[in-house]
Design a protein around this motif. Structure first.
Motif, PDB file in Angstrom:
ATOM      1  N   VAL A 203     -11.697  16.311  54.652  1.00  0.00           N
ATOM      2  CA  VAL A 203     -12.084  16.345  53.244  1.00  0.00           C
ATOM      3  C   VAL A 203     -11.231  17.347  52.477  1.00  0.00           C
ATOM      4  N   CYS A 204     -11.031  18.527  53.063  1.00  0.00           N
ATOM      5  CA  CYS A 204     -10.240  19.568  52.384  1.00  0.00           C
ATOM      6  C   CYS A 204      -8.796  19.130  52.172  1.00  0.00           C
ATOM      7  N   VAL A 205      -8.232  18.455  53.173  1.00  0.00           N
ATOM      8  CA  VAL A 205      -6.814  18.070  53.104  1.00  0.00           C
ATOM      9  C   VAL A 205      -6.629  16.772  52.315  1.00  0.00           C
ATOM     10  N   PHE A 206      -7.333  15.713  52.740  1.00  0.00           N
ATOM     11  CA  PHE A 206      -7.076  14.387  52.185  1.00  0.00           C
ATOM     12  C   PHE A 206      -7.785  14.126  50.861  1.00  0.00           C
ATOM     13  N   ALA A 207      -8.739  14.969  50.495  1.00  0.00           N
ATOM     14  CA  ALA A 207      -9.353  14.868  49.172  1.00  0.00           C
ATOM     15  C   ALA A 207      -8.883  16.004  48.281  1.00  0.00           C
ATOM     16  N   GLY A 208      -8.757  17.207  48.864  1.00  0.00           N
ATOM     17  CA  GLY A 208      -8.359  18.375  48.080  1.00  0.00           C
ATOM     18  C   GLY A 208      -6.930  18.324  47.590  1.00  0.00           C
ATOM     19  N   VAL A 209      -5.999  17.937  48.472  1.00  0.00           N
ATOM     20  CA  VAL A 209      -4.578  17.906  48.095  1.00  0.00           C
ATOM     21  C   VAL A 209      -4.300  16.896  46.982  1.00  0.00           C
ATOM     22  N   PRO A 210      -4.797  15.624  47.078  1.00  0.00           N
ATOM     23  CA  PRO A 210      -4.588  14.703  45.960  1.00  0.00           C
ATOM     24  C   PRO A 210      -5.208  15.197  44.655  1.00  0.00           C
ATOM     25  N   PHE A 211      -6.394  15.819  44.739  1.00  0.00           N
ATOM     26  CA  PHE A 211      -7.036  16.335  43.528  1.00  0.00           C
ATOM     27  C   PHE A 211      -6.191  17.434  42.892  1.00  0.00           C
ATOM     28  N   ILE A 212      -5.659  18.325  43.722  1.00  0.00           N
ATOM     29  CA  ILE A 212      -4.780  19.385  43.206  1.00  0.00           C
ATOM     30  C   ILE A 212      -3.532  18.766  42.574  1.00  0.00           C
ATOM     31  N   GLY A 213      -3.018  17.686  43.209  1.00  0.00           N
ATOM     32  CA  GLY A 213      -1.853  17.006  42.654  1.00  0.00           C
ATOM     33  C   GLY A 213      -2.150  16.392  41.301  1.00  0.00           C
ATOM     34  N   ILE A 214      -3.346  15.826  41.143  1.00  0.00           N
ATOM     35  CA  ILE A 214      -3.747  15.238  39.857  1.00  0.00           C
ATOM     36  C   ILE A 214      -3.853  16.327  38.789  1.00  0.00           C
ATOM     37  N   VAL A 215      -4.504  17.430  39.136  1.00  0.00           N
ATOM     38  CA  VAL A 215      -4.648  18.540  38.180  1.00  0.00           C
ATOM     39  C   VAL A 215      -3.280  19.085  37.781  1.00  0.00           C
ATOM     40  N   PHE A 216      -2.408  19.273  38.757  1.00  0.00           N
ATOM     41  CA  PHE A 216      -1.058  19.789  38.475  1.00  0.00           C
ATOM     42  C   PHE A 216      -0.302  18.830  37.557  1.00  0.00           C
ATOM     43  N   SER A 217      -0.396  17.533  37.835  1.00  0.00           N
ATOM     44  CA  SER A 217       0.309  16.539  37.017  1.00  0.00           C
ATOM     45  C   SER A 217      -0.162  16.587  35.577  1.00  0.00           C
ATOM     46  N   TYR A 218      -1.472  16.684  35.371  1.00  0.00           N
ATOM     47  CA  TYR A 218      -1.994  16.673  34.005  1.00  0.00           C
ATOM     48  C   TYR A 218      -1.776  17.996  33.285  1.00  0.00           C
ATOM     49  N   VAL A 219      -1.701  19.079  34.019  1.00  0.00           N
ATOM     50  CA  VAL A 219      -1.334  20.353  33.385  1.00  0.00           C
ATOM     51  C   VAL A 219       0.079  20.264  32.837  1.00  0.00           C
ATOM     52  N   ARG A 220       0.989  19.697  33.642  1.00  0.00           N
ATOM     53  CA  ARG A 220       2.373  19.527  33.189  1.00  0.00           C
ATOM     54  C   ARG A 220       2.460  18.519  32.051  1.00  0.00           C
ATOM     55  N   ILE A 221       1.661  17.454  32.121  1.00  0.00           N
ATOM     56  CA  ILE A 221       1.662  16.439  31.067  1.00  0.00           C
ATOM     57  C   ILE A 221       1.201  17.035  29.737  1.00  0.00           C
ATOM     58  N   VAL A 222       0.080  17.746  29.769  1.00  0.00           N
ATOM     59  CA  VAL A 222      -0.450  18.363  28.547  1.00  0.00           C
ATOM     60  C   VAL A 222       0.541  19.361  27.981  1.00  0.00           C
TER      61      VAL A 222
END
Length: 307
Positions: A203-222
């Motif tokens: 859960v930490c790896v396969f759910a946490g890492v994609p979620f962090i990637g989504i947050v990072f992408s949208y921070v850069r997008i904004v």
């Protein structure tokens, strides 16, 4: 480690949402309706994208993959419930239960990865528009989906093999409408430390890492959008992300609500009802979110309807 099946049982009982016989017809009708809406909605998205050459882009390729995944997710859970209600039989075979656990894991992880890949696609499109076609080439798009599928299958296989080590006593009832990994592990009379640790790490790896990637992408997008000089450009950039952001919010929002509610309540029936929020509702609403908030999808669906 030697994996072997030492279970003393050949089947489990899926206790479902309620034991009240009077509510079974209502539950059957409700879930059948939700299943048909989910399948038809997602198939329309797939057909519209396949039918319209203008939508043969990375963004819609990933959306098509997500729709296919949503159909698979609901198909591996709801039909079993409908069959059990119709037959007035709550049993599911041991093999069938482990198979269902595997497919639930595969489709749940795959959906998680696809949302992260779609966020990366939007990041490249907005932050690196001149290099978009070079970076998001067809080979990379297919590779991202295949790698996501491979990781999902490998994780499901690992959890299934670990389940095969466990022993179960007779008359085991799962307080759920499908075989969920956590509930099956709880029923074991063996030492489940390895299984629980594996679930936690996964859960930490396969759910946490994609979620962090989504947050990072949208921070850069904004950050990139806010630096745009024209308000029109900002609106167009945000509009291309609106549908995906809504789906992400629905996916992780329902998961958070379920986790929080489960932590505050130990009621098995409460947990089964909450499971609808993450195992049925997002998959049913995703087609509506993309068709109602996306002008190109609206046009593609209109062309498909007109023929």
């Amino acid at each position: 480690m030697k994996f072997r099946n030492e279970t003393a049982i050949s089947e489990f009982l899926l206790l479902g949402l309620t034991e009240d016989p009077g509510l079974q017809p209502f539950i059957f009708s409700l879930f059948l309706s939700m299943y048909l809406v989910t399948v038809l909605g997602n198939l329309l998205i797939i057909l519209a994208i396949s039918h319209d050459p203008h939508l043969h882009t990375p963004m819609y390729f990933f959306l098509c993959s997500l729709s296919f995944n949503d159909v698979g997710y609901t198909t591996c859970t709801i039909p079993q419930l409908l069959v059990n209600i119709q037959a007035q039989n709550q049993t599911i075979t041991y093999t069938g239960c482990l198979t269902q656990v595997s497919f639930v894991i595969i489709f749940a992880l795959m959906g998680n990865f696809l949302l992260a890949v779609m966020a990366y696609d939007r990041y490249v499109a907005i932050c690196h528009p001149l290099q978009y076609r070079v970076i998001m080439n067809p080979r990379l798009c297919v590779l991202l989906v295949l790698v996501s599928l491979l990781i999902s299958v490998a994780d499901a296989l690992l959890h299934t093999l670990l389940l095969l080590r466990l022993t179960f006593s007779s008359d085991q009832g799962i307080p759920h409408f499908f075989c969920e990994l956590a509930h099956v592990i709880k029923l074991s009379c063996s030492d489940t430390l390895i299984d629980n640790l594996t679930v936690l790490v996964a859960v930490c790896v396969f759910a946490g890492v994609p979620f962090i990637g989504i947050v990072f992408s949208y921070v850069r997008i904004v950050s990139s959008v806010l630096r745009m000089p024209s308000s029109g450009g900002k609106h167009k950039a945000f509009s291309t992300c609106g549908s995906h952001l809504s789906v992400v919010s629905l996916f992780y929002g329902t998961a958070f609500v379920v986790y929080l509610s489960s932590a505050l309540s130990d009621s098995p029936s409460h947990s089964a009802v909450l499971a609808i929020l993450y195992a049925v509702v997002p998959q049913m609403l995703n087609p509506f979110i993309y068709s109602l908030r996306n002008r190109e999808m609206k046009e593609a669906l209109r062309k498909l309807w007109v023929g």
